[in-house]
Motif scaffolding. Structure first.
Motif, mmCIF file in Angstrom:
data_model
loop_
_atom_site.group_PDB
_atom_site.id
_atom_site.type_symbol
_atom_site.label_atom_id
_atom_site.label_comp_id
_atom_site.label_asym_id
_atom_site.label_seq_id
_atom_site.Cartn_x
_atom_site.Cartn_y
_atom_site.Cartn_z
ATOM 1 N N GLY A 110 -30.226 23.401 -36.359
ATOM 2 C CA GLY A 110 -29.759 22.037 -36.170
ATOM 3 C C GLY A 110 -28.974 21.803 -34.885
ATOM 4 O O GLY A 110 -28.684 20.670 -34.531
ATOM 5 N N ILE A 112 -30.943 4.311 -35.435
ATOM 6 C CA ILE A 112 -31.858 3.490 -36.235
ATOM 7 C C ILE A 112 -31.091 2.453 -37.044
ATOM 8 O O ILE A 112 -31.423 1.268 -37.025
ATOM 9 C CB ILE A 112 -32.689 4.368 -37.202
ATOM 10 N N PHE A 155 -38.511 9.879 -33.500
ATOM 11 C CA PHE A 155 -38.107 9.738 -34.900
ATOM 12 C C PHE A 155 -38.940 10.670 -35.780
ATOM 13 O O PHE A 155 -38.440 11.235 -36.752
ATOM 14 C CB PHE A 155 -38.279 8.287 -35.366
ATOM 15 N N LEU A 186 -29.853 10.141 -34.755
ATOM 16 C CA LEU A 186 -31.016 9.287 -35.010
ATOM 17 C C LEU A 186 -30.671 8.205 -36.019
ATOM 18 O O LEU A 186 -31.005 7.035 -35.830
ATOM 19 C CB LEU A 186 -32.176 10.119 -35.556
ATOM 20 N N VAL A 187 -29.986 8.612 -37.094
ATOM 21 C CA VAL A 187 -29.602 7.659 -38.136
ATOM 22 C C VAL A 187 -28.723 6.564 -37.540
ATOM 23 O O VAL A 187 -28.926 5.370 -37.805
ATOM 24 C CB VAL A 187 -28.862 8.394 -39.274
ATOM 25 N N PRO A 206 -27.839 18.207 -39.714
ATOM 26 C CA PRO A 206 -27.310 18.464 -38.378
ATOM 27 C C PRO A 206 -27.003 17.166 -37.624
ATOM 28 O O PRO A 206 -27.552 16.120 -37.950
ATOM 29 C CB PRO A 206 -28.438 19.221 -37.682
ATOM 30 N N SER A 207 -26.127 17.278 -36.612
ATOM 31 C CA SER A 207 -25.632 16.051 -36.007
ATOM 32 C C SER A 207 -26.702 15.299 -35.228
ATOM 33 O O SER A 207 -26.613 14.086 -35.102
ATOM 34 C CB SER A 207 -24.396 16.320 -35.157
ATOM 35 N N ILE A 208 -27.732 15.981 -34.747
ATOM 36 C CA ILE A 208 -28.759 15.240 -34.007
ATOM 37 C C ILE A 208 -29.503 14.283 -34.944
ATOM 38 O O ILE A 208 -29.929 13.200 -34.541
ATOM 39 C CB ILE A 208 -29.742 16.202 -33.273
ATOM 40 N N ILE A 209 -29.613 14.664 -36.230
ATOM 41 C CA ILE A 209 -30.225 13.752 -37.205
ATOM 42 C C ILE A 209 -29.300 12.561 -37.449
ATOM 43 O O ILE A 209 -29.746 11.421 -37.534
ATOM 44 C CB ILE A 209 -30.493 14.479 -38.547
ATOM 45 N N THR A 232 -34.591 19.993 -31.832
ATOM 46 C CA THR A 232 -33.382 19.191 -31.634
ATOM 47 C C THR A 232 -33.292 18.666 -30.195
ATOM 48 O O THR A 232 -33.029 17.495 -29.971
ATOM 49 C CB THR A 232 -32.128 20.029 -31.913
ATOM 50 N N LEU A 256 -35.368 7.520 -42.203
ATOM 51 C CA LEU A 256 -36.053 8.548 -41.400
ATOM 52 C C LEU A 256 -37.543 8.543 -41.684
ATOM 53 O O LEU A 256 -38.358 8.655 -40.773
ATOM 54 C CB LEU A 256 -35.463 9.928 -41.687
ATOM 55 N N GLY A 290 -37.582 13.958 -35.663
ATOM 56 C CA GLY A 290 -36.404 13.940 -36.532
ATOM 57 C C GLY A 290 -36.793 14.177 -37.979
ATOM 58 O O GLY A 290 -36.141 14.930 -38.701
ATOM 59 N N ILE A 298 -34.558 21.198 -42.608
ATOM 60 C CA ILE A 298 -33.188 21.333 -43.103
ATOM 61 C C ILE A 298 -33.148 21.255 -44.629
ATOM 62 O O ILE A 298 -32.451 22.019 -45.294
ATOM 63 C CB ILE A 298 -32.283 20.236 -42.489
ATOM 64 N N MET A 299 -33.943 20.300 -45.192
ATOM 65 C CA MET A 299 -33.965 20.166 -46.645
ATOM 66 C C MET A 299 -34.473 21.453 -47.284
ATOM 67 O O MET A 299 -33.954 21.919 -48.288
ATOM 68 C CB MET A 299 -34.868 18.992 -47.062
ATOM 69 N N GLY A 320 -25.063 19.324 -44.885
ATOM 70 C CA GLY A 320 -26.017 20.223 -44.244
ATOM 71 C C GLY A 320 -26.849 19.563 -43.159
ATOM 72 O O GLY A 320 -27.547 20.246 -42.410
ATOM 73 N N ILE A 366 -35.597 15.822 -29.237
ATOM 74 C CA ILE A 366 -35.085 14.486 -29.532
ATOM 75 C C ILE A 366 -34.024 14.121 -28.493
ATOM 76 O O ILE A 366 -34.055 13.053 -27.887
ATOM 77 C CB ILE A 366 -34.437 14.441 -30.932
ATOM 78 N N LEU A 391 -37.673 17.820 -38.478
ATOM 79 C CA LEU A 391 -36.434 18.608 -38.502
ATOM 80 C C LEU A 391 -35.703 18.426 -39.834
ATOM 81 O O LEU A 391 -35.204 19.384 -40.429
ATOM 82 C CB LEU A 391 -35.544 18.158 -37.340
ATOM 83 N N PHE A 392 -35.673 17.171 -40.315
ATOM 84 C CA PHE A 392 -35.032 16.846 -41.583
ATOM 85 C C PHE A 392 -35.681 17.638 -42.716
ATOM 86 O O PHE A 392 -35.001 18.191 -43.580
ATOM 87 C CB PHE A 392 -35.152 15.337 -41.823
#
Lengths: 278, 287
Positions: free
Chosen positions: A204, B128, A251, B124-125, B118-121, A230, A23, A254, A261-262, B116, A233, A257-258
């Motif tokens: 999310g 990618i 990306f 992306l994963v 979310p599914s949209i991440i 979200t 990411l 993303g 979340i963290m 934790g 994206i 957003l990541f």
């Protein structure tokens, strides 16, 4: 055999590293090209004209989540108190599966009902040109975070030692006064964790609100069509060319957003740790 | 103390609190009833035998979701086949082998982090890593592999919880009879924690059935029949699962009868999966 199990154990750690590294690697190029300042604080997202500012997306996510929490938390919290303390056993045995069904319904199904029932209803009730709006997304999100809030709060409330409640009752408090003034404060870390978890769920969620929010990257307003981090994206991921700045910017969203979340995960961890210490 | 003996203010407060509690619980259940009612009322008439057993045909003007059903099953089976050994293995390591406290908390932290995200991440994963970096393109295999990462925490957690409830005396008994550690795990520990493994699997199936964001961007959007006859064909198979098909019908084709029919089917599956998970937890609980 121990080595095999050890490797299985490490897989989860490996996945987290893999996700983080990929990411960051895929998210940074666009930020570098656009400029961190212009990316985070730019107020226009127009991929066609090469403008990639995500401030409207960030603000929409924040307002949308806040709205969902504002509506969902009171209902969820009170339902949890009801289930943990007040409900007769038979009634609780009906409500509990209902809550887990609510948790299990796929997000596209929430989106579909929102799109076909809620959106037209909002349009007519508020006399809007179109019902696709931040308000519609907030309402859908509020329902979707209910189960997480209910389940976690109920577990916390059920774990309050009986002696606390018995002492309160013996001192002349009624049952409800006991639940709200003794049990709830005793379970407050667990309830706080439930709220944080709900925030994580709301921030999310993508597919359900993709179907009701209208997806125009406006600055957030309740009755306007909006785009979340979200959905920002989601709406362009299938239509952006591989390797283009547009895709790389997705990306980068993303990555933002990541990070959000963290941050929430760390907060959740702190809340739960605090619970253990007390 | 009887409520009727209380001062007025406390009586009003008590009544108000009780009303609020019942209202909230009623609202929660009411919302569910409303949802189920809406979905079924609009969806049931769209479901018929032909729809369930054929692919859609533009020529004959018929709708069919058999490909979506097949694709969903394929993704469920493939992702479970991979995630089950990994997840159960990790849980066994955490509860039976691990001695280093730091390492255990690192793995548990990683598991929580995965849960934790979310599914949209994850979407992306998947795009990618699996579709692009590993060159798998948009295929059901890419989708299934992405879901492996997403479901790992589910399997690890429920297996671990169940392993923790296996009495220590079982382990000591097996070891005292001369069994090796791996033999003890295989013949005593794992069989007595089967309830957790099954429950975890059912929950994972539920997540795959309900997942849409990940699949939307990793498995492709085709609604035509896919070829599962050989391994090479399976690697290339690419098409919408049920949730993705729902999105396509609702958002891109404005065919709401079919969209609601799929929603009804998904709702039915959710009910079945929830019921199965509850049942597995009860019935398989320690012999």
């Amino acid at each position: 055999m121990q080595a095999v199990f050890f490797l299985c154990g490490l897989v989860a750690v490996g996945f987290v590293l893999l996700i983080t590294v990929y990411l960051v690697l895929s998210g940074l190029p666009a930020i570098r090209q656009i400029g961190l300042f212009d990316f985070l604080l730019g107020s226009t997202w127009a991929a066609g004209q090469g403008q990639f500012g995500i401030l409207p997306l960030i603000l929409t996510s924040v307002w949308g989540t806040a709205g969902a929490v504002l509506l969902g938390v009171p209902v969820g919290f009170l339902t949890a108190v009801f289930l943990a303390k007040v409900a007769p056993r038979r009634l609780a045995d009906v409500v509990r599966p209902a809550v887990s069904l609510l948790a299990g319904i796929p997000s596209v199904v929430y989106g579909l009902v929102g799109m076909i029932v809620l959106v037209p209803w909002l349009r007519d009730a508020l006399h809007l040109p179109a019902g696709d709006s931040l308000l519609a997304a907030i309402l859908v999100l509020a329902v979707m975070i209910l189960p997480s809030i209910i389940n976690l709060s109920e577990t916390a409330l059920a774990a309050v030692p009986k002696e606390y409640e018995e002492a309160s009752l013996a001192l002349g408090a009624t049952d409800l006064e006991t639940y709200f003034r003794v049990s709830v404060p005793a379970a407050k870390s667990g309830i706080a964790a439930a709220v944080v978890l709900g925030i994580g769920r709301a921030i999310g969620e993508a597919m359900a609100i993709l179907m009701v929010a209208g997806n125009v990257a406006n600055m957030p307003a309740l009755t306007k069509s909006v785009r979340f981090l979200t959905t920002g994206i989601a709406i362009e991921l299938n239509y952006s060319a591989e390797g283009s700045l547009q895709r790389q910017a997705l990306f980068s969203i993303g990555l933002v957003l990541f990070l959000f979340i963290m941050l929430i995960n760390v907060l959740l961890d702190l809340v739960l740790k605090h619970d253990k210490e007390v | 103390m009887r409520v009727s003996q209380l001062p007025m203010r406390r009586r009003v407060w008590n009544l108000g609190a009780r009303v609020l509690l019942y209202l909230s619980a009623g609202l929660t259940c009411g919302l569910l009833v409303l949802l189920i009612g809406t979905i079924c009322a609009r969806g049931i008439r769209g479901i018929n035998w032909q729809m369930l057993t054929t692919a859609e045909s533009v020529l004959r003007g018929t709708v069919g979701i058999l490909p979506a059903i097949q694709n969903t099953l394929f993704v469920i089976v493939l992702s479970l086949l991979i995630v089950l050994p990994l997840g159960v293995g990790a849980a066994v390591y955490l509860t039976e082998y691990a001695k280093n406290h730091r390492l255990v908390s690192l793995i548990e932290f990683a598991t929580e982090t995965l849960a934790g995200i979310p599914s949209i991440i994850y979407a992306l994963v998947g795009v990618i890593i699996f579709c692009t970096a590993l060159g798998l393109q948009k295929t059901l295999v890419s989708g299934a592999l992405t879901l492996v990462i997403m479901n790992l925490p589910t399997i690890i957690r429920s297996t671990q919880e169940s392993l923790k409830t296996v009495p220590q005396s079982y382990r000591e008994g097996a070891l005292a009879l001369g069994s090796g550690k791996w033999h003890m795990i295989r013949t005593v520990v794992l069989p007595s924690s089967i309830d957790g493994i099954v429950t975890g699997s059912i929950l994972a199936i539920g997540r795959v059935v309900g997942e849409s964001a990940v699949l939307m961007y990793t498995v492709g959007l085709s609604t035509a029949m896919q070829d599962f006859s050989s391994l090479a064909a399976m690697m290339k198979a690419s098409g919408a699962t049920l949730t993705v098909a729902l999105y396509i019908y609702a958002k891109e084709r404005a065919d709401f009868t079919t969209a609601f029919a799929i929603a009804t089917i998904l709702l039915g599956l959710t009910v079945v999966i929830n019921g199965a998970a509850a049942l597995a937890g009860k019935k398989l609980k320690k012999v």
